[in-house]
Write a protein that holds these residues in place. Structure first.
Motif, mmCIF file in Angstrom:
data_model
loop_
_atom_site.group_PDB
_atom_site.id
_atom_site.type_symbol
_atom_site.label_atom_id
_atom_site.label_comp_id
_atom_site.label_asym_id
_atom_site.label_seq_id
_atom_site.Cartn_x
_atom_site.Cartn_y
_atom_site.Cartn_z
ATOM 1 N N ALA A 11 0.829 -1.208 0.000
ATOM 2 C CA ALA A 11 0.000 0.000 0.000
ATOM 3 C C ALA A 11 0.860 1.253 0.000
ATOM 4 N N GLY A 12 0.229 2.337 -0.420
ATOM 5 C CA GLY A 12 0.901 3.634 -0.380
ATOM 6 C C GLY A 12 0.655 4.274 0.980
ATOM 7 N N TYR A 53 -3.020 4.732 -9.776
ATOM 8 C CA TYR A 53 -2.676 5.232 -8.450
ATOM 9 C C TYR A 53 -3.407 6.570 -8.291
ATOM 10 N N GLU A 54 -3.374 7.121 -7.085
ATOM 11 C CA GLU A 54 -4.240 8.258 -6.767
ATOM 12 C C GLU A 54 -3.691 9.588 -7.275
ATOM 13 N N GLY A 83 -4.675 1.292 -0.926
ATOM 14 C CA GLY A 83 -4.351 0.180 -1.823
ATOM 15 C C GLY A 83 -5.530 -0.164 -2.718
ATOM 16 N N THR A 116 4.832 0.462 0.606
ATOM 17 C CA THR A 116 5.822 0.307 -0.478
ATOM 18 C C THR A 116 6.183 1.639 -1.141
ATOM 19 N N ASN A 117 5.396 2.665 -0.844
ATOM 20 C CA ASN A 117 5.689 3.981 -1.430
ATOM 21 C C ASN A 117 5.017 5.045 -0.585
ATOM 22 N N ALA A 177 4.075 6.863 -7.883
ATOM 23 C CA ALA A 177 4.018 5.441 -7.538
ATOM 24 C C ALA A 177 4.170 4.600 -8.800
ATOM 25 N N VAL A 202 6.879 -0.974 -6.010
ATOM 26 C CA VAL A 202 6.057 -1.737 -5.064
ATOM 27 C C VAL A 202 6.651 -3.133 -4.880
#
Ligand SMILES: O=P(O)(O)O[C@@H]1C[C@H](O)[C@@H](CO)O1
Ligand SMILES: Nc1nc2[nH]cnc2c(=O)[nH]1
Length: 350
Positions: free
Chosen positions: A179-180, A262-263, A280, A304-305, A319, A324
């Motif tokens: 997850a970020g 990704y966001e 995530g 992971t980021n 990301a 990841v």
């Protein structure tokens, strides 16, 4: 014999395959479409279906959003019989965390493609294998590869394996994910134990429990407060301390978005305002399905980021899945130890 594979192809008794892809093998060779249409026409002009009732049923199951109890039972029986053991703990390996299943001993391995009516994994870092065996004295089953909404699977299909676990005898679900980290205190490589979630797909009216409810799994309206087992969170924190990683461990709120994007910065800002610590594309629907059938849940995110909520032109702050995977690889040892030691605690208590 008529058989089905998990790609939706139907194999007939003469070994031919029918599928919907123009480049797939066809029992009809290269015959013109008009010929075939004529052959399949009935008197009233409707196209006649040449599938057997069994073939139709399998196609329906493959394409359906909900799996009937009996089909889940068949899958569970296939696994328990094939493994020759009944697991108590189920583990779902997040992106790049497939090594959680590699520490299982006396492993019986089932490729998803060979499990009747099982979907297939399509994402890098998700091997597509179910591993059943021993870990720290307990019998566990681990999914090396989960199913995501963005792969095109409906949520009920994404989390169908959780019901399979339940009917195999699993009482505890360990769900892991990459997850970020939105919480600015989180660093890459940290582990966040989930104590709650924000179900963004649910906000949009999507749930793995949509459709008719089968009370053999659970109630129509399950409550989700206290979904994440507090004893397991506390045990995991103690284990983290004894591993010397307590400063890299947090307890927080995860949110699942549909992905595969990704966001945006604006989305990250909104999530942060809502109290989300890590974001995530999985886990929430699995937890909902597990709680619906009264499994005890433990879940964690490997950060992971870092997700910055500030606008920046720096490419390296974006990301990406390679990052990841590489962070997950670097942190797999710690994640494996945490999981193994928690399994040992559960086994010792039973
Ligand atoms: O299966 P998980 O949730 O661990 O995988 C995350 C979400 C996406 O599938 C992928 C993005 O990099 O990692
Ligand atoms: N949605 C989402 N999923 C992730 N998986 C790993 N990192 C991320 C992220 O930053 N956002």
């Amino acid at each position: 014999m008529t058989g089905y594979n998990s790609k939706g192809d139907v194999a007939t008794s003469n070994g031919n395959h029918r599928n919907g892809h123009s480049n797939g093998s066809s029992s009809n060779g290269d015959r013109p479409a008009d010929d075939l249409a004529q052959e399949n026409q009935t008197d009233n002009g409707r196209i006649q279906c040449s599938l057997t009732p069994e073939e139709l049923r399998a196609l329906r199951v493959l394409n359906e959003d909900t799996y009937p109890y009996e089909v889940i039972q068949e899958i569970a029986d296939f696994i328990v019989k094939g493994a020759g053991m009944r697991p108590k703990i189920g583990i779902i390996c997040g992106s790049g965390l497939g090594s959680l299943a590699d520490i299982i001993q006396d492993a019986k391995i089932f490729e998803y493609e060979k499990i009747p009516n099982f979907p297939v994994s399509t994402v890098e870092g998700h091997a597509g294998k179910l591993v059943v065996g021993h870990l720290e004295g307990a019998i566990v089953m681990a999914m090396q590869g989960r199913f995501h909404f963005y792969e095109g699977y409906p949520l009920a299909k994404c989390s169908m394996p959780v019901r399979v676990m339940k009917l195999c005898g699993v009482e505890y679900l360990f769900a892991t994910n990459a997850a970020g980290g939105i919480n600015p205190k989180f660093a890459v490589g940290d582990i966040m134990l989930m104590h709650d979630h924000v179900n963004m797909l649910g906000f949009a009216g999507n749930s793995p429990l949509q459709g008719p409810n089968d009370p053999r799994f659970g109630p129509r309206f399950p409550a989700l407060v206290n979904s994440y087992n507090k004893d397991l969170i506390n045990k995991a924190l103690e284990i983290g301390k004894s591993m010397g990683i307590e400063s890299n461990m947090h307890v927080g709120v995860y949110s699942c978005l549909g992905g595969p994007t990704y966001e945006t910065i604006a989305e990250l800002k909104a999530l942060r305002m809502m109290g989300v610590d890590a974001v995530g594309m999985s886990t929430v629907h699995e937890v909902i399905t597990a709680r619906h059938c009264d499994m005890k849940v433990f879940a964690f995110s490997l950060i992971t980021n870092k997700c910055s909520t500030e606008y920046s032109d720096k490419k390296d702050e974006e990301a990406n899945h390679d990052e990841v995977m590489s962070v997950a690889k670097n942190r797999q040892k710690a994640c494996c130890e945490l999981v193994a030691r928690l399994v040992r605690e559960i086994h010792a208590q039973s």
